[in-house]
Design a protein around this motif. Structure first.
Motif, PDB file in Angstrom:
ATOM      1  N   GLU A   1      40.319  12.439  67.472  1.00  0.00           N
ATOM      2  CA  GLU A   1      41.754  12.682  67.602  1.00  0.00           C
ATOM      3  C   GLU A   1      42.038  14.081  68.144  1.00  0.00           C
ATOM      4  OE1 GLU A   1      43.589   9.943  64.019  1.00  0.00           O
ATOM      5  OE2 GLU A   1      42.460  11.744  63.506  1.00  0.00           O
ATOM      6  N   ILE A   2      41.362  15.080  67.604  1.00  0.00           N
ATOM      7  CA  ILE A   2      41.540  16.457  68.080  1.00  0.00           C
ATOM      8  C   ILE A   2      40.145  17.051  68.282  1.00  0.00           C
ATOM      9  CG2 ILE A   2      42.653  18.679  67.691  1.00  0.00           C
ATOM     10  CD1 ILE A   2      44.593  17.383  65.821  1.00  0.00           C
ATOM     11  N   PRO A   3      39.569  16.874  69.464  1.00  0.00           N
ATOM     12  CA  PRO A   3      38.198  17.339  69.704  1.00  0.00           C
ATOM     13  C   PRO A   3      38.126  18.845  69.927  1.00  0.00           C
ATOM     14  CG  PRO A   3      39.098  16.390  71.699  1.00  0.00           C
ATOM     15  CD  PRO A   3      40.144  16.189  70.627  1.00  0.00           C
ATOM     16  N   ILE A   4      36.923  19.376  69.820  1.00  0.00           N
ATOM     17  CA  ILE A   4      36.650  20.777  70.163  1.00  0.00           C
ATOM     18  C   ILE A   4      35.994  20.780  71.544  1.00  0.00           C
ATOM     19  CG2 ILE A   4      35.435  22.883  69.525  1.00  0.00           C
ATOM     20  CD1 ILE A   4      35.428  21.891  66.638  1.00  0.00           C
ATOM     21  N   ILE A   5      36.597  21.479  72.485  1.00  0.00           N
ATOM     22  CA  ILE A   5      36.101  21.506  73.864  1.00  0.00           C
ATOM     23  C   ILE A   5      35.625  22.915  74.199  1.00  0.00           C
ATOM     24  CG2 ILE A   5      36.724  21.198  76.292  1.00  0.00           C
ATOM     25  CD1 ILE A   5      38.711  19.065  75.426  1.00  0.00           C
ATOM     26  N   ASP A   6      34.404  23.000  74.676  1.00  0.00           N
ATOM     27  CA  ASP A   6      33.798  24.279  75.050  1.00  0.00           C
ATOM     28  C   ASP A   6      34.232  24.638  76.470  1.00  0.00           C
ATOM     29  OD1 ASP A   6      32.178  26.453  75.654  1.00  0.00           O
ATOM     30  OD2 ASP A   6      30.404  25.604  74.688  1.00  0.00           O
TER      31      ASP A   6
ATOM     32  N   PHE B   1      43.888  19.512  71.396  1.00  0.00           N
ATOM     33  CA  PHE B   1      42.456  19.767  71.323  1.00  0.00           C
ATOM     34  C   PHE B   1      42.228  21.248  71.038  1.00  0.00           C
ATOM     35  CE2 PHE B   1      43.796  19.850  75.766  1.00  0.00           C
ATOM     36  CZ  PHE B   1      43.239  21.007  76.296  1.00  0.00           C
ATOM     37  N   TYR B   2      41.066  21.538  70.465  1.00  0.00           N
ATOM     38  CA  TYR B   2      40.645  22.920  70.240  1.00  0.00           C
ATOM     39  C   TYR B   2      39.834  23.386  71.447  1.00  0.00           C
ATOM     40  CZ  TYR B   2      41.433  21.923  65.202  1.00  0.00           C
ATOM     41  OH  TYR B   2      41.956  21.568  63.978  1.00  0.00           O
ATOM     42  N   ILE B   3      39.891  24.685  71.742  1.00  0.00           N
ATOM     43  CA  ILE B   3      39.023  25.247  72.778  1.00  0.00           C
ATOM     44  C   ILE B   3      38.180  26.367  72.178  1.00  0.00           C
ATOM     45  CG2 ILE B   3      40.393  24.602  74.789  1.00  0.00           C
ATOM     46  CD1 ILE B   3      41.633  27.397  74.762  1.00  0.00           C
ATOM     47  N   ARG B   4      36.930  26.388  72.569  1.00  0.00           N
ATOM     48  CA  ARG B   4      35.975  27.394  72.105  1.00  0.00           C
ATOM     49  C   ARG B   4      35.427  28.136  73.324  1.00  0.00           C
ATOM     50  NH1 ARG B   4      32.266  24.863  67.956  1.00  0.00           N
ATOM     51  NH2 ARG B   4      33.745  25.752  66.465  1.00  0.00           N
ATOM     52  N   ASN B   5      34.972  29.371  73.126  1.00  0.00           N
ATOM     53  CA  ASN B   5      34.507  30.217  74.238  1.00  0.00           C
ATOM     54  C   ASN B   5      35.613  30.359  75.291  1.00  0.00           C
ATOM     55  OD1 ASN B   5      31.864  30.641  73.187  1.00  0.00           O
ATOM     56  ND2 ASN B   5      31.284  28.593  73.878  1.00  0.00           N
ATOM     57  N   HIS B   6      36.791  30.692  74.795  1.00  0.00           N
ATOM     58  CA  HIS B   6      37.986  30.763  75.641  1.00  0.00           C
ATOM     59  C   HIS B   6      38.165  32.116  76.314  1.00  0.00           C
ATOM     60  CE1 HIS B   6      39.308  32.733  71.987  1.00  0.00           C
ATOM     61  NE2 HIS B   6      39.144  31.599  71.310  1.00  0.00           N
TER      62      HIS B   6
END
Length: 726
Positions: A383-388, A417-422
């Protein structure tokens, strides 16, 4: 009348002995000896009854917990929840009162027996010698629960103190032992793809999968479907760090721990108990007793947690043929069919949860959504993925297109969605957060220097209770400070004198917000540094959105030179008892206006909730070193509803203040755009007429402002009355 002296009374007491008298005639027929004090029949009955009552109490506590767990996992209706139905059968046979059954079902749905909402709490403690403990509870009376549990911890030698840093919050899925003998190697790749971070086989041959908390349900369902496995349990728990395990080296420490656990097991509000222990020097017998008392404790160390006792329900891989009256089949996860002995076929009609109408404000007037009357749940990784975002920096277009595909899936699903290494450093975020708190902790007179009432374009400070973004919900319980785009603050600097004439009327930044905060050292510098980092990221991210819509990567570049780039600082105070009782919201249900939003939320305090497609609120908890991205209304217009601008709100029930820093990004406000050509076809014509992003935002701003003025005016006319939204 003669009276006795105190001395006479004393002699009388000594001379008079109370004995059990038995008639000599009756004595000859008696088969029992004369009963003496301390050895009478009631004494024996009393002791026997105490033992029986204790066993009944333990059984009823277990049944109550099992009913609540079944209700929580699979729903409150036993006609569509065979696990609950089976536990209710056992409860009925055990003489468990119906009122207690109903209370346990309600607890599983996040409510007390009276219908009041239950709140989740965590108690952290240290038990002797240095055993860390985390206790999860759900209660409708937080103050009472805290007082009682703190008393129990202290009673058995413990101290309430922070310990959660010694644990890791994880999801744990246990699958039923498979006859095919599937091992770790066979499922590992698929499990990692589904979001798992570890896989193991326990001593009983059950497959155990560990995940991040938000990905537990998604991973469980994915693996169950891929390998035709049966899910036995799915839990979010506190897993102790391996290097912090404490050996049990004394019988006294073991006794204290067992006594506290016994007391906690009797408390129906306790949902889970977790400790960081290993066997140490205690005897094998004592350790075995502890293992028997507390399920799932391992040889080396473990969290102590309780799983629902799975009732023996028959399972089928294919839909069975209908049986005689008295049997109900329910299709569960991974197409497993359960036989339920509780209800007849005639009474097996599915009962759906009731709904409530939620009114939302839009630029074109109110719209309504049906919201399920069920407690919010944690979101899944689907539903709410984490995207690198690491591929964002790649020089390979294929890498960026793969990233665009991930974002497209998320945008088409919930739009979150979540973002990582932004690329926004934690130092920049930390400095901005510090300035946020400095601003809101000021006296109201200082904040009033930048009051929103002085602005033409909705800049500045607004105090608590000054907005009501959703007519169906309470006044918003939060403060905010807003500022808008100014060319000279753009990291890609632009000379204010060179701003094109068609753009100039749409520049909405105002200097007074910085003049009125000049007394706060480095306030503007730190806040603008964070805002600039968000703007830089947004301009890169909009290129990925272009790729996701089958456009040239630079399609939007000339349309975001003077963009809608609104910075907002939000402060949510701790909710008062009155606000909790009235179910007040921190920020009411709404959708965002522009292309997309970048939201930094406090890593330690949740509150963000998203309304999914089924109409249920799902929690989007803060995840360290990530930023939340959500689609806005104007993006949804551009792509002809392909991407979803999803309703969300802030529901703050934490015991500490909450802060957030959203950044709203859109096209140049003078830019008139219709539906993007790649998002239309003969079967899917454009749904929207061309419109400027500025006009779209202005319509909504004015609507909300006018509605609030109307409500305030009515309140002034009838200050003692309650204003009911039209």
């Amino acid at each position: 009348m003669a009276s006795l002296s105190p001395r006479g009374l004393q002699l009388l007491r000594k001379s008079h002995k109370f004995t059990n008298y038995v008639c000599p005639k009756c004595s000859s027929f008696s088969t029992n000896p004369t009963l003496q004090s301390g050895h009478n029949r009631w004494s024996k009955i009393k002791h026997d009854k105490a033992g029986v009552d204790a066993k009944k109490h333990v059984l009823r506590s277990m049944l109550s917990r099992d009913i609540a767990q079944a209700s929580k996992l699979y729903g409150a209706d036993p006609r569509t929840n065979p696990t609950l139905a089976n536990v209710l059968v056992q409860a009925k046979k055990a003489g468990f009162p119906k009122a207690s059954q109903e209370a346990a079902i309600a607890r599983g749905q996040g409510q007390s027996a009276s219908g009041a909402s239950l709140e989740s709490l965590t108690i952290e403690a240290i038990m002797p010698p240095s055993i860390a403990m985390v206790i999860d509870i759900e209660t409708d009376n937080k103050a009472r629960a805290l007082q009682e549990l703190r008393h129990e911890v202290k009673r058995y030698g413990g101290t309430v103190t922070p310990t959660s840093y010694l644990f890791r919050r994880r999801g744990r899925v246990q699958f039923e032992k498979d006859e095919r003998g599937l091992g770790v190697d066979e499922v590992l790749d698929e499990a990692i793809e589904a979001g798992a971070d570890d896989v193991e086989i326990d001593d009983d041959g059950n497959l155990i999968v560990w995940t991040e908390p938000s990905g537990t349900i998604g991973a469980a369902r994915s693996l169950a479907e891929s390998f035709k496995l049966t899910i036995e349990s799915s839990d979010i728990l506190w897993d102790p760090n391996e290097d912090t395990l404490v050996p049990l080296d004394s019988e006294s420490a073991l006794a204290s721990l067992k006594n506290l656990v016994n007391a906690l097991q009797d408390d129906q509000s306790v949902q889970g108990i977790y400790v960081n222990i290993s066997q140490g020097k205690v005897s094998d017998e004592a350790w075995a007793e502890l293992q028997e008392k507390i399920p799932h404790i391992s040889e080396t160390g473990s969290s102590l947690f309780y799983y629902m006792a799975q009732a023996p329900i028959k399972r089928y891989r294919t839909p069975p043929q209908p049986k005689a009256q008295g049997t109900l089949y329910h299709q569960g996860d991974a197409n497993i069919y359960f036989e339920c002995p509780y209800y007849s076929m005639e009474s097996s009609a599915e009962v759906k949860p009731s709904t409530t109408k939620l009114e939302l404000r839009t630029a074109y007037g109110p719209v309504f959504r049906d919201v399920l009357n069920v407690p919010p749940r944690d979101c899944t990784s689907e539903e709410i993925p984490i995207i690198d975002l690491t591929p964002l920096k790649s020089g390979d277009l294929d890498d960026r297109k793969k990233l665009a595909s991930q974002i497209k899936r998320a945008a088409m699903n919930t739009g979150f969605f979540y973002i990582r290494n932004h690329g926004i450093s934690e130092e920049v975020i930390g400095s901005a957060k510090k300035q946020l708190l400095t601003f809101f902790k000021q006296p109201e007179g200082d904040k009033d220097k930048v009051n929103r009432s002085k602005s033409k374009f909705y800049n500045g400070w607004r105090g608590t209770g000054k907005t009501n973004i959703s007519p169906s919900e309470s006044i918003d319980v939060h403060e905010s400070f807003a500022f808008r785009y100014e060319p000279e603050l753009d990291p890609d600097y632009k000379d204010p004198a060179a701003v094109p004439d068609e753009v100039r009327p749409w520049i909405r930044g105002e200097r007074y917000v910085w003049d009125g905060t000049a007394h706060l050292p480095n306030f503007k510098q730190d806040i603008i540094e964070y805002w600039s980092a968000c703007l830089t990221l947004a301009r890169k991210l909009v290129q990925i959105f272009a790729l996701s819509l089958d456009l040239d990567e630079h399609y939007f570049d000339e349309k975001v030179t003077y963009p809608g780039a609104d910075g907002v600082l939000n402060y949510y105070p701790v909710a008062t008892e009155a606000e909790r009782a009235s179910d007040a919201v921190g920020l009411g249900s709404h959708t965002d206006l522009q292309l997309f939003t970048l939201l930094w939320q406090d890593y330690h305090v949740g509150g963000l909730q998203v309304l999914n497609k089924e109409g249920q609120w799902i929690k989007a908890p803060p995840i360290t070193e990530t930023i939340v991205v959500n689609i806005g209304d104007f993006m949804m217009r551009l792509c002809n509803d392909l991407y979803k601008s999803t309703v969300h709100r802030v529901y703050n029930r934490a015991e500490v203040e909450r802060v957030s820093m959203p950044f709203f990004f859109g096209l140049n406000f003078n830019c008139v755009e219709g539906v993007i050509p790649t998002c239309t076809s003969p079967d899917n014509p454009p749904k929207y007429e061309p419109m400027s992003c500025g006009d779209w935002c202005q319509l909504r701003f004015e609507l909300e402002e006018n509605e609030m003025k109307k409500k305030n005016a009515l309140q002034e006319l009838a200050p003692s009355g309650k204003v009911i939204p039209a």
